[in-house]
Design an enzyme around this catalytic site. Structure first.
Site, PDB file in Angstrom:
ATOM      1  N   LYS B  93      69.454 -16.116   2.320  1.00 52.50           N
ATOM      2  CA  LYS B  93      68.478 -16.621   1.354  1.00 52.50           C
ATOM      3  C   LYS B  93      68.576 -15.955  -0.018  1.00 52.50           C
ATOM      4  O   LYS B  93      68.343 -16.583  -1.042  1.00 52.50           O
ATOM      5  CB  LYS B  93      67.059 -16.463   1.907  1.00 52.50           C
ATOM      6  CG  LYS B  93      66.752 -17.386   3.079  1.00 52.50           C
ATOM      7  CD  LYS B  93      66.705 -18.831   2.640  1.00 52.50           C
ATOM      8  CE  LYS B  93      66.248 -19.758   3.771  1.00 52.50           C
ATOM      9  NZ  LYS B  93      66.383 -21.190   3.373  1.00 52.50           N
ATOM     10  N   GLU B 115      57.802 -21.356  -1.505  1.00 51.49           N
ATOM     11  CA  GLU B 115      57.280 -21.690  -0.193  1.00 51.49           C
ATOM     12  C   GLU B 115      58.120 -20.921   0.825  1.00 51.49           C
ATOM     13  O   GLU B 115      59.254 -20.565   0.544  1.00 51.49           O
ATOM     14  CB  GLU B 115      57.395 -23.192   0.068  1.00 51.49           C
ATOM     15  CG  GLU B 115      58.756 -23.672   0.608  1.00 51.49           C
ATOM     16  CD  GLU B 115      59.926 -23.512  -0.367  1.00 51.49           C
ATOM     17  OE1 GLU B 115      59.672 -23.435  -1.595  1.00 51.49           O
ATOM     18  OE2 GLU B 115      61.083 -23.447   0.090  1.00 51.49           O
ATOM     19  N   SER B 382      73.821 -16.596   9.701  1.00 56.23           N
ATOM     20  CA  SER B 382      73.009 -16.707   8.484  1.00 56.23           C
ATOM     21  C   SER B 382      71.904 -15.668   8.353  1.00 56.23           C
ATOM     22  O   SER B 382      71.469 -15.373   7.252  1.00 56.23           O
ATOM     23  CB  SER B 382      72.416 -18.111   8.404  1.00 56.23           C
ATOM     24  OG  SER B 382      71.720 -18.402   9.604  1.00 56.23           O
TER      25      SER B 382
END
Lengths: 279, 401
Positions: B93, B115, B382
């Site tokens: 991220k 969000e 990830s």
């Protein structure tokens, strides 16, 4: 059949009377189908000139808490696009003059099928559409097809719409233009009348269309102030709140129509009243 | 030979998907963002800063690790893990957040909003906001706050305000609605850092570009290790940013197979899943047209997944397009399959993956055994699974008592 001139006739008549239109917003199916029908049918008599009827959507990202909850109540009650169009059809059996504008988000229309929706909306007697998440960049989706069905596509102009962008926003807009008084969601804080008047005046330099002002207008006093310089005043969240706070369907109908009557009285008097503070 | 990489078009469309379905209030800002981003892409100074932070702050490049024991365990394809879980904050991220916060600074924005679902994007956003001294508000569904307490605490430690979202169903989609409402209200000074390859144009393309560092590194690392490109790439998909980041630099290499793994929840047939491509239909939500979980009347249906980060009823529009083009194969893995793969990865490699990532590993478990050792398979690891300890303990509770 659809009379595409209903909005035009309405604004022309009001110009003669030298007063702004009162536009009400309610969500179709809120709080339930039958009460919603009663609410809708009583609006013209209570003094509404133009009806905005919300098509409920599960994810109303441009709406504040009041209209979010209204959409949820309607959906939990089983409201659908078919039922909303049917409400308009039944209303038209009794009223052939009050314009109805359907307001909402694109996805329910897209899933219904644009052609099917427009054909049925036109035959039900819908006069205009306000679809919040369809900017002019996507005019080929719904705005242009709507025109072919004789349905006005009413666009929102906002405080962030600058002079450079305004012509684009106004192109393909018909019926009226809806000026969103504050950057924000429905039911937000009220704008200052001075700033609003200047914005409306600026908008008039670019369009001949009637200008409605909405978002954050809750009281008869505000409606009167804004009605002095705009062609229409839109009240939504305040009416929807009446439904939320009512403990029975009868009370909801009484409260909504009661507030509409107050608002109607004040917009009728706002350009002629001698006491400036009343306006 | 650039049929897959020169999109979106100037209107932000990938075929019929994508676009800019937003309220007029946001349009001027979105157009400005598009211009600013286009300029930043070609601005050597912006690219230099981005590379600096990717390196010294995030810790890139992340290793491409040959998972020898996992390879032996499945007994087929050679499995490589792209170690995005080793990045600062523990997931891919931050690749995107660093890029967007630099853009926010450049545009003179004074406030950051985002969000978050599982909280990984929230943590990454709170992290970069702290680093650049910007106040930060994170919208998070009340339901998710309950199941991701450690991340909520991390965000608060980093100085962010976490606002619980109770509207709708209190999950990621509602958090996104609420962030959009905030943005429309504070449009002048606020930058919205969207966490995935969704939202109005230019977000899907911009987030993809910031995440594409994953694929670019993988490409050169595999060339260095094996002297050739990988045969297949596997990644999990919620909104799809880690998958798009890995896939995009390989889209025009026809011999590289790509598999995106959606969250199958209790099974796509059960209706309780988050597999928008395998169990949804096209629609318009959150600024773009894509595949959505919705009923016949266009009302959005709640997603279901054991992993809060995949619990979203939509998917990035570029994935919708690649799905229709047939360039990427989209499959799904159930909650149970993901939990199983989660444990295998822990035991075989000593790596605790995020539950999101475990969905990709579940597909590896199905696919790898049938392939020869020469087949080079890259899995995007990830995120790390520390945040999921409570959920996993809950689901595997009996086993460890």
């Amino acid at each position: 059949m659809n009379t595409p001139t209903r909005l035009k006739d309405c604004f022309a008549a009001l110009k003669q009377q030298n007063r702004p239109a009162l536009v009400s917003y309610l969500t179709a199916g809120d709080p339930d189908a039958e009460t919603s029908r009663r609410l809708l049918h009583g609006l013209p008599e209570a003094g509404v000139d133009i009806i905005e009827l919300g098509m409920p959507f599960s994810d109303p990202m441009a709406d504040g808490p009041a209209i979010q909850k209204a959409a949820l109540r309607a959906l939990e009650g089983g409201q659908t696009q078919v039922k909303t169009l049917d409400m308009v059809r039944r209303f038209r059996e009794q009223n052939s003059t009050t314009p109805i504008v359907l307001m909402g988000y694109y996805n329910p229309i897209y899933c219904y099928g644009v052609e099917r929706f427009l054909t049925e909306a036109a035959s039900a007697g819908v006069d205009g559409l306000i679809v919040v998440d369809l900017p002019p960049e996507h005019d080929e989706e719904l705005c242009q097809p709507a025109a072919q069905h004789g349905i006005d596509f009413i666009r929102l102009a906002t405080p962030t719409t600058d002079a450079k962008r305004l012509p684009k926003v106004l192109s393909n807009t018909s019926g009226f233009i809806y000026y969103v008084s504050v950057a924000g969601v429905t039911g937000g804080s009220a704008p200052t009348p001075e700033r609003l008047e200047a914005s409306v005046a600026q908008l008039r330099e670019y369009t001949e269309l009637p200008i409605a002002v909405g978002f954050g207008i809750r009281t008869a006093e505000q409606a009167a102030t804004i009605g002095r310089f705009s062609d229409a005043v839109v009240v939504g969240s305040a009416l929807v709140d009446c439904i939320e706070h009512a403990s029975t369907p009868d009370e909801a109908v009484e409260r909504v129509h009661g507030l509409v009557s107050e608002l109607a009285e004040s917009v009728r008097a706002c350009r002629t009243a001698s006491e400036p503070q009343v306006c | 030979m650039n049929q897959f990489v020169n999109l979106p078009d100037t209107n932000g469309l990938f075929g019929s998907f994508g676009g800019r379905f937003v309220a007029e209030t946001l349009m001027p800002l979105i157009l400005e963002l598009q211009d600013e981003y286009a300029a930043a892409k070609n601005d050597p100074e912006f690219q230099r800063q981005l590379a600096y932070f990717q390196g010294d702050y995030v810790g890139r490049p992340s290793p491409l690790y040959f998972a020898e024991r996992l390879t032996e365990h499945f007994g087929g394809a050679s499995i490589y893990l792209k170690r995005e879980e080793l990045n600062h904050t523990g997931a891919h991220k931050i690749n995107n957040c660093i890029g967007q916060v630099l853009l926010a600074k450049q545009m003179g924005k004074k406030r950051i909003i985002a969000e978050t679902g599982a909280g990984m994007h929230g943590v990454a956003t709170a992290t970069v906001a702290a680093r650049f001294g910007l106040p930060c508000v994170i919208y998070m569904g009340a339901t998710d706050i309950e199941r991701q307490q450690p991340n909520v605490f991390r965000m608060k430690l980093l100085g962010a305000e976490v606002i619980p979202v109770t509207s709708g169903t209190g999950t990621l989609k509602d958090a996104m609605n609420e962030a959009l409402r905030d943005w429309v209200t504070n449009v002048d000074d606020t930058f919205y850092i969207i966490g995935t390859v969704a939202g109005p144009h230019p977000y899907p393309a911009m987030v993809r570009d910031f995440q594409a560092v994953i694929g670019h590194e993988t490409r050169s690392q595999m060339l260095e290790k094996q002297g050739r490109l990988p045969d297949s790439l596997v990644a999990c998909i919620g909104g799809g940013s880690n998958a798009m980041g890995l896939f995009h630099p390989f889209l025009n290499d026809p011999d590289v197979q790509m598999i995106g793994v959606e969250a199958g929840g209790k099974g796509v047939k059960s209706g309780l899943h988050a597999a928008s491509l395998n169990g949804g239909t096209p629609g318009v939500l959150h600024g773009n047209r894509t595949y959505l979980l919705q009923n016949e009347d266009g009302q959005i249906i709640d997603a279901h997944s054991i992993s809060a980060g995949l619990d979203y009823p939509g998917i990035g529009p570029e994935h919708a397009w690649l799905h229709e083009q047939g360039r990427v194969e989209y499959v799904s893995a159930t909650d149970d399959e993901a939990l199983e793969a989660f444990q295998i990865c822990c035991r075989q490699e000593g790596i605790i993956p995020a539950l999101e990532t475990a969905h990709a590993l579940a597909e590896v478990a199905k696919r790898a055994p049938r392939l020869p050792r020469e087949h080079l398979m890259v899995v995007n690891l990830s995120g790390r699974g520390d945040k999921d300890m409570m959920s996993v303990a809950h689901h595997l509770g009996e086993k460890f008592q």
